[in-house]
Design a protein around this motif. Sequence first.
Motif, PDB file in Angstrom:
ATOM      1  N   GLU A  63      38.314  34.406  42.444  1.00 29.79           N
ATOM      2  CA  GLU A  63      38.168  34.623  40.996  1.00 29.79           C
ATOM      3  C   GLU A  63      37.002  35.571  40.723  1.00 29.79           C
ATOM      4  OE1 GLU A  63      39.764  30.083  40.506  1.00 29.79           O
ATOM      5  OE2 GLU A  63      37.761  30.550  39.713  1.00 29.79           O
ATOM      6  N   LEU A  64      35.892  35.342  41.405  1.00 35.81           N
ATOM      7  CA  LEU A  64      34.731  36.232  41.214  1.00 35.81           C
ATOM      8  C   LEU A  64      35.049  37.648  41.681  1.00 35.81           C
ATOM      9  CD1 LEU A  64      31.789  33.889  42.301  1.00 35.81           C
ATOM     10  CD2 LEU A  64      32.044  34.988  40.065  1.00 35.81           C
ATOM     11  N   SER A  65      35.728  37.753  42.821  1.00 33.97           N
ATOM     12  CA  SER A  65      36.055  39.080  43.357  1.00 33.97           C
ATOM     13  C   SER A  65      36.941  39.849  42.387  1.00 33.97           C
ATOM     14  CB  SER A  65      36.718  38.945  44.731  1.00 33.97           C
ATOM     15  OG  SER A  65      35.866  38.243  45.616  1.00 33.97           O
ATOM     16  N   ALA A  66      37.879  39.150  41.727  1.00 30.65           N
ATOM     17  CA  ALA A  66      38.738  39.802  40.724  1.00 30.65           C
ATOM     18  C   ALA A  66      37.885  40.325  39.571  1.00 30.65           C
ATOM     19  CB  ALA A  66      39.794  38.821  40.216  1.00 30.65           C
ATOM     20  N   PHE A  68      34.685  41.176  39.879  1.00 32.65           N
ATOM     21  CA  PHE A  68      33.907  42.328  40.405  1.00 32.65           C
ATOM     22  C   PHE A  68      34.761  43.590  40.302  1.00 32.65           C
ATOM     23  CE2 PHE A  68      31.801  39.165  43.577  1.00 32.65           C
ATOM     24  CZ  PHE A  68      30.970  38.697  42.581  1.00 32.65           C
ATOM     25  N   LEU A  69      36.051  43.464  40.634  1.00 28.61           N
ATOM     26  CA  LEU A  69      36.957  44.616  40.548  1.00 28.61           C
ATOM     27  C   LEU A  69      37.057  45.099  39.099  1.00 28.61           C
ATOM     28  CD1 LEU A  69      39.043  46.602  41.619  1.00 28.61           C
ATOM     29  CD2 LEU A  69      40.772  44.803  41.422  1.00 28.61           C
ATOM     30  N   ARG A  70      37.179  44.154  38.176  1.00 32.16           N
ATOM     31  CA  ARG A  70      37.280  44.516  36.755  1.00 32.16           C
ATOM     32  C   ARG A  70      36.021  45.292  36.315  1.00 32.16           C
ATOM     33  NH1 ARG A  70      35.583  42.391  32.222  1.00 32.16           N
ATOM     34  NH2 ARG A  70      34.749  40.493  33.166  1.00 32.16           N
ATOM     35  N   LEU A  71      34.857  44.777  36.685  1.00 34.28           N
ATOM     36  CA  LEU A  71      33.602  45.459  36.309  1.00 34.28           C
ATOM     37  C   LEU A  71      33.514  46.832  36.962  1.00 34.28           C
ATOM     38  CD1 LEU A  71      30.919  42.598  36.588  1.00 34.28           C
ATOM     39  CD2 LEU A  71      32.025  43.479  34.524  1.00 34.28           C
ATOM     40  N   ASP A  81      41.783  53.403  46.112  1.00 31.98           N
ATOM     41  CA  ASP A  81      42.457  52.161  46.508  1.00 31.98           C
ATOM     42  C   ASP A  81      41.587  51.336  47.445  1.00 31.98           C
ATOM     43  OD1 ASP A  81      44.548  52.941  44.994  1.00 31.98           O
ATOM     44  OD2 ASP A  81      45.892  53.447  46.660  1.00 31.98           O
ATOM     45  N   ALA A  82      40.937  52.034  48.391  1.00 32.85           N
ATOM     46  CA  ALA A  82      40.091  51.322  49.367  1.00 32.85           C
ATOM     47  C   ALA A  82      38.916  50.646  48.667  1.00 32.85           C
ATOM     48  CB  ALA A  82      39.591  52.296  50.432  1.00 32.85           C
ATOM     49  N   ALA A  83      38.334  51.362  47.709  1.00 34.88           N
ATOM     50  CA  ALA A  83      37.188  50.785  46.988  1.00 34.88           C
ATOM     51  C   ALA A  83      37.648  49.603  46.134  1.00 34.88           C
ATOM     52  CB  ALA A  83      36.519  51.854  46.128  1.00 34.88           C
ATOM     53  N   GLN A  84      38.845  49.704  45.564  1.00 33.63           N
ATOM     54  CA  GLN A  84      39.371  48.574  44.778  1.00 33.63           C
ATOM     55  C   GLN A  84      39.589  47.356  45.668  1.00 33.63           C
ATOM     56  OE1 GLN A  84      42.465  49.141  41.887  1.00 33.63           O
ATOM     57  NE2 GLN A  84      42.021  51.317  41.674  1.00 33.63           N
ATOM     58  N   GLU A  85      40.110  47.614  46.860  1.00 32.01           N
ATOM     59  CA  GLU A  85      40.346  46.512  47.798  1.00 32.01           C
ATOM     60  C   GLU A  85      39.016  45.868  48.212  1.00 32.01           C
ATOM     61  OE1 GLU A  85      43.008  45.113  48.353  1.00 32.01           O
ATOM     62  OE2 GLU A  85      42.628  43.893  50.137  1.00 32.01           O
ATOM     63  N   ALA A  86      37.988  46.710  48.371  1.00 32.30           N
ATOM     64  CA  ALA A  86      36.663  46.179  48.737  1.00 32.30           C
ATOM     65  C   ALA A  86      36.154  45.237  47.648  1.00 32.30           C
ATOM     66  CB  ALA A  86      35.679  47.328  48.956  1.00 32.30           C
ATOM     67  N   GLU A  87      36.392  45.592  46.380  1.00 32.96           N
ATOM     68  CA  GLU A  87      35.952  44.709  45.284  1.00 32.96           C
ATOM     69  C   GLU A  87      36.793  43.433  45.249  1.00 32.96           C
ATOM     70  OE1 GLU A  87      33.248  45.269  44.050  1.00 32.96           O
ATOM     71  OE2 GLU A  87      33.042  47.382  44.535  1.00 32.96           O
TER      72      GLU A  87
END
Length: 195
Positions: A63-66, A68-71, A81-87
Motif C-alpha cells: 500500500e505504501l509503495s503504491a 510512493f509511485l503516486r507521489l 517504466d523501470a522507475a515506476q516499477e522501482a516505486e
Amino acid sequence: MQNDLKLIDYLRQRHSTPVAQIKEPGPSDAEIEAILSLASRVPDHGKLAPWRFIVYRGAVRGELSAEFLRLALEKDPELSDAAQEAERTRFLRAPVVIGVVSKAAPHVKIPEWEQVLSAGAVCLNMLMAAEAHGFVANWRTEWIAYDARALELLGIAPDEKAAGFIHIGSSDFPVPDRPRPELSQIVTYAGEGRG
Ligand SMILES: Cc1cc2nc3c(=O)[nH]c(=O)nc-3n(C[C@H](O)[C@H](O)[C@H](O)COP(=O)(O)O)c2cc1C
C-alpha cells in the motif's frame, strides 16, 4: 551470519546485503521484537531514547509503495517504466522494513547532534541484531526519507526525521566486499604520536 561466529570475526567481515538480494523469509514477530530490543541497546547521552521504531510488514508495504509511485508520478509524470516499477516495489523488496525515526530536539543539556548520532548507532546495531538472528539487512533512506508527504504516509511527524529504513530478510547471495578506507587515510595520532 553464522550464530557461532566470534564477535571479532563477525566484525572483520561485516557487510550489508544489496536490497535486490533480500528475499523471504523475514523475521517472525518474536524475532522482530528481539531485534528491536537489541537495536535499542545503544549509547544514548542523557538516556533520552531520542528515537523510535515503525515496523512495516505484510500488506502495508504494498500500500505504501503504491503511494510512493503516486507521489513520484506527481513529481514526474514521464517516469520510465523501470522507475515506476522501482516505486511500486520500494517497500516490497524485503519481507520486513523497520523505520528508525530520530526524535532529536533541542534539550537543555544534551546537544541535538548527539541525539542524532544515537539514532545512527541504533541503525547499525539493528543491522547487527538482524544478522545475529540469521538474517541479512540493508540500511536505506532514499527519497522517501526527505519528502514531507512520503514521511506523513510513513507515520513520521514533521518534527521527526527518518534515520533509516532497515530492510531485513534472508539471502544466500555471496556479497563481494566493497573497498574499505585505508587507515593511513583516516587516522592521525595526536600529540607525541604512536606509543
Ligand atoms: C544513512 C544511510 C542511508 C543510506 N541510504 C542508501 C540509499 O538510499 N540507497 C543506497 O543505495 N544505499 C544507501 N545506503 C548505503 C547502504 O546501506 C549500503 O548498502 C551500505 O553502506 C554498505 O555498507 P556495508 O556493507 O559496510 O554495510 C545508506 C547508508 C547510510 C549510512
